[in-house]
Design a protein around this motif. Structure first.
Motif, PDB file in Angstrom:
ATOM      1  N   ASP A 273      29.162 -17.727 -12.817  1.00 29.07           N
ATOM      2  CA  ASP A 273      27.806 -18.093 -13.246  1.00 29.07           C
ATOM      3  C   ASP A 273      27.112 -16.967 -14.002  1.00 29.07           C
ATOM      4  O   ASP A 273      26.107 -17.202 -14.677  1.00 29.07           O
ATOM      5  N   GLU A 274      27.618 -15.730 -13.901  1.00 28.47           N
ATOM      6  CA  GLU A 274      26.983 -14.571 -14.527  1.00 28.47           C
ATOM      7  C   GLU A 274      27.649 -14.137 -15.837  1.00 28.47           C
ATOM      8  O   GLU A 274      27.215 -13.160 -16.446  1.00 28.47           O
TER       9      GLU A 274
ATOM     10  N   SER B 133      25.218 -26.614 -17.246  1.00 27.81           N
ATOM     11  CA  SER B 133      26.184 -25.527 -17.036  1.00 27.81           C
ATOM     12  C   SER B 133      25.485 -24.343 -16.381  1.00 27.81           C
ATOM     13  O   SER B 133      24.558 -23.755 -16.954  1.00 27.81           O
ATOM     14  N   ALA B 134      25.937 -23.980 -15.177  1.00 32.70           N
ATOM     15  CA  ALA B 134      25.259 -22.940 -14.399  1.00 32.70           C
ATOM     16  C   ALA B 134      25.205 -21.611 -15.145  1.00 32.70           C
ATOM     17  O   ALA B 134      24.183 -20.922 -15.127  1.00 32.70           O
ATOM     18  N   ASN B 135      26.292 -21.238 -15.826  1.00 28.21           N
ATOM     19  CA  ASN B 135      26.283 -19.943 -16.505  1.00 28.21           C
ATOM     20  C   ASN B 135      25.382 -19.947 -17.738  1.00 28.21           C
ATOM     21  O   ASN B 135      24.797 -18.929 -18.094  1.00 28.21           O
TER      22      ASN B 135
ATOM     23  N   ARG C 234      21.793 -19.632 -16.355  1.00 30.58           N
ATOM     24  CA  ARG C 234      21.475 -18.242 -15.989  1.00 30.58           C
ATOM     25  C   ARG C 234      21.246 -17.386 -17.225  1.00 30.58           C
ATOM     26  O   ARG C 234      20.403 -16.493 -17.225  1.00 30.58           O
TER      27      ARG C 234
END
Length: 189
Positions: A95-96, A121-123, A126
């Motif tokens: 995710d990072e 999309s989680a990344n 973030r």
């Protein structure tokens, strides 16, 4: 029985006639990117899978050439550094993988273009959050209903389809249009 090609072409045509409704958002995004580049800023681009490839494609059109031979423009696809991607995914979390490079490379006045066919999309989410904290303008090139990114981005361009392949086809048309708009607005076309 309809062939796969005929089916895909029919879906493509049905979607593309709806894209007229996105003209104002695409124009606004092109102006935003051009303004940032004219002021010495840069465009950071990210996405996963086919959207990663589209990120690289758009960055290449700007750093290389699109319509005319002209000076290179500052665009970086955050998807290309496999050492950074894998070390960040391993040492932190997948995710990072985009938010850390945004924090390292992004500056107030830059633009982050996040591509996500789902909008969730989680990344990319973030990365958008990190960009906004740093004072970057965020643009989402999205699909379906825009997902969570629709409201988290400063500007959202949402392709109204639930078929990933059709969304990606529309995304690259919009990406090419953004490149053309940037060249035009900077007086380079």
């Amino acid at each position: 029985m309809t062939s796969v090609f005929a089916h895909n072409l029919a879906e493509h045509r049905a979607l593309f006639v709806q894209l007229d409704a996105l003209e104002a958002e695409v124009e606004r995004a092109g102006e935003t990117i051009a303004r940032a580049l004219a002021a010495g800023g840069k465009l950071l681009i990210c996405g996963n899978g086919g959207s990663a490839a589209d990120s690289q494609h758009i960055a290449a059109e700007l750093t290389g050439r699109f319509i005319r031979d002209r000076r290179p423009l500052a665009a970086i696809a955050l998807t290309t550094d496999t050492s950074a991607l894998t070390s960040i995914a391993n040492d932190y979390a997948f995710d990072e993988v985009f938010s850390r490079p945004v924090r390292a490379l992004g500056r107030a006045g830059d633009v982050l273009l996040g591509l996500s066919t789902s909008g969730n999309s989680a990344n990319v989410l973030r990365a958008v959050d990190a960009a906004r904290e740093l004072g970057l303008t965020t643009i989402g090139l999205l699909g379906r209903d825009g997902g969570a990114l629709r409201t988290r981005c400063d500007q959202a361009i949402v392709v109204p389809s639930t078929t990933t392949a059709r969304i990606q086809e529309a995304h690259i048309l919009i990406g090419h249009t953004l490149c053309g708009l940037v060249e035009q607005k900077l007086g380079l076309a």
